[in-house]
Design an enzyme around this catalytic site. Structure first.
Site, PDB file in Angstrom:
ATOM      1  N   TYR A 135       0.823  -1.217   0.000  1.00 15.99           N
ATOM      2  CA  TYR A 135       0.000   0.000   0.000  1.00 15.99           C
ATOM      3  C   TYR A 135       0.856   1.266   0.000  1.00 15.99           C
ATOM      4  CZ  TYR A 135      -4.290  -2.619   0.867  1.00 15.99           C
ATOM      5  OH  TYR A 135      -5.365  -3.461   0.762  1.00 15.99           O
ATOM      6  N   LYS A 190       2.704 -15.249   3.143  1.00 19.34           N
ATOM      7  CA  LYS A 190       2.725 -15.976   1.867  1.00 19.34           C
ATOM      8  C   LYS A 190       4.201 -16.295   1.608  1.00 19.34           C
ATOM      9  CE  LYS A 190       0.563 -17.534  -1.786  1.00 19.34           C
ATOM     10  NZ  LYS A 190      -0.330 -18.688  -1.722  1.00 19.34           N
ATOM     11  N   ASP A 222      -3.820 -17.904   1.846  1.00 19.44           N
ATOM     12  CA  ASP A 222      -4.927 -18.593   1.174  1.00 19.44           C
ATOM     13  C   ASP A 222      -5.567 -19.608   2.118  1.00 19.44           C
ATOM     14  OD1 ASP A 222      -2.381 -19.659   0.949  1.00 19.44           O
ATOM     15  OD2 ASP A 222      -2.711 -20.605  -0.987  1.00 19.44           O
ATOM     16  N   ASP A 246      -6.280  -6.406   5.253  1.00 18.21           N
ATOM     17  CA  ASP A 246      -7.432  -5.703   4.678  1.00 18.21           C
ATOM     18  C   ASP A 246      -8.488  -6.719   4.244  1.00 18.21           C
ATOM     19  OD1 ASP A 246      -9.014  -3.750   3.596  1.00 18.21           O
ATOM     20  OD2 ASP A 246      -7.663  -3.213   1.961  1.00 18.21           O
ATOM     21  N   ASP A 250     -12.211  -8.093   6.429  1.00 17.70           N
ATOM     22  CA  ASP A 250     -13.560  -8.006   5.855  1.00 17.70           C
ATOM     23  C   ASP A 250     -14.227  -9.380   5.879  1.00 17.70           C
ATOM     24  OD1 ASP A 250     -13.348  -5.301   5.265  1.00 17.70           O
ATOM     25  OD2 ASP A 250     -14.215  -5.529   3.263  1.00 17.70           O
TER      26      ASP A 250
END
Ligand code: NAD
Length: 364
Positions: A135, A190, A222, A246, A250
């Site tokens: 980001y 990851k 994942d 992020d 959610d």
């Protein structure tokens, strides 16, 4: 105690108004000052984070934030888009640690899209690193490719990066938070594909040596996305980078019934913080008076706890939220058969009434 109130765009103004109403009945010496941010600030002054708004946020003890953004600004140059305001506040104020508790209230187990037995009693904490990762990484931009699959073609790129101190400080935040809970940290990465996240994992393991009482495990993002819907209760504290956090937060929001229930705190190294619901400005329902204000009201409770040292006042808000849910009041996003549908303002009024009733009971 000075609070900067930044409602922003869309439902931001509606839900922040309810949280302010709730703060005002607590009888605390709170000084609240509002300023435009996001699209509202762009309209007023041509910039999503005007200097005066940033200064107000810097001077305050805490910031109550609504949400920014609207699709109508999607064509603006990136630095002028509303979302740059929240990114700018995080960066300028050094708000690197984002706390997103995902708690499924007993009364809302049926509002979750998962089976009630999977979410009943759920209480997990997602800690998202907030000022690094892809980001904020430089360089980024658009250019003509010189290599890759299509040399000469137009391409876009971003940079994923984390420095050792950035990972160390968020690791300490996670281990310390876990010490106050069930003493388990799951670091989501990851590492199998990305160098940045192999480094993340290595540093997490190094820092964990200072917290022998806290169990650390690792999960690829994942798999974490899958486990969150398969068996969410096996998590306690989840710590991860900016982008994975992020997305996962959610996802975790839906476990609690609705994203309208998920508060958040973004803290600097001194626990000064910005408090906002985890959701965005919801342009699809803005102005209809149906948004759920509870995530913002619960964010105000987190503000009292983390930044203003008022744990009892925070507990009163949390108890009032439990009470309105027990009364069967629901905004549209958490409504189910047999409960009473209310709008944003009615929900805020009900929380205020629940606080006032308890205050009267305590006084009598
Ligand atoms: P969103 O979170 O605004 O909305 C996603 C869905 O959830 C929508 O259907 C919306 O109606 C619903 N929803 C969200 N909050 C709700 C609430 N309190 N009560 C009931 N329903 C609620 O995400 P989006 O649609 O992807 O983004 C809309 C805008 O918000 C975009 O401009 C985006 O950039 C911005 N955004 C801002 C922030 C922030 O200010 N921190 C965060 C995320 C998205």
């Amino acid at each position: 105690m000075k609070i900067a109130v930044l409602p922003g765009d869309g439902i931001g103004t509606e839900i922040v108004a309810e949280a302010v109403k709730v703060l005002k009945v607590l009888d605390l010496p709170l000084e609240m000052e509002s300023a435009p941010v996001g699209g509202a600030a762009y309209e007023a002054s041509g910039h999503p984070l005007p200097e005066a708004t940033l200064q107000l946020a810097k001077d305050a003890d805490a910031i109550l934030f609504g949400a920014v953004g609207d699709w109508k600004y999607d064509k603006l140059d990136r630095p002028l888009r509303p979302e740059q305001a929240i990114l700018g506040l995080r960066k300028h104020l050094g708000l690197f640690a984002n706390f997103r508790p995902a708690i499924c209230y007993e009364q809302l187990t049926h509002a979750s899209s998962l089976k009630p037995e999977l979410v009943a009693g759920l209480d997990i904490l997602i800690i998202r690193e907030l000022t690094g990762d892809i980001y904020f990484g430089q360089p980024r931009g658009r250019r003509t490719a010189v290599d890759g699959h299509f040399p000469g073609a137009e391409e876009a790129f971003d940079t994923m990066r984390y420095s050792r101190p950035e990972i160390e400080r968020i690791a300490h935040v996670a281990f310390q938070a876990a010490r106050k809970r069930n003493k388990k940290v799951t670091s989501v990465d990851k590492a199998n594909v990305l160098e940045t996240f192999q480094f993340w994992k290595d540093v997490m393991i190094e820092v964990s040596a200072q917290y022998p009482d806290v169990e650390l495990d690792h999960m690829y993002v994942d798999n974490a996305a899958m486990q969150l819907v398969k068996a969410p209760k096996k998590f306690d504290v989840v710590v991860t980078g900016n982008m994975f956090g992020d997305i996962l937060s959610d996802e975790a929001a839906m476990l609690t019934g609705s994203i309208g229930m998920l508060p958040s705190a973004s803290l600097d190294k001194n626990n000064k913080g910005l408090y906002e619901p985890s959701h965005g400005s919801a342009p699809d329902i803005a102005g209809k008076g149906i948004a759920n204000p509870l995530a913002t009201i619960l964010s105000a409770a987190m503000m009292l706890k983390f930044s203003l040292n008022q744990p009892q006042a925070a507990a009163r808000i949390e108890a009032a939220v439990q009470s309105v849910l027990a009364q069967g009041l629901r905004t549209a996003d958490i409504w189910s058969e047999g409960t009473t549908k209310v709008g944003t303002r009615e929900m805020g009024d009900a929380v205020v009434a629940a606080i006032t009733t308890t205050t009267k009971t305590i006084k009598s």
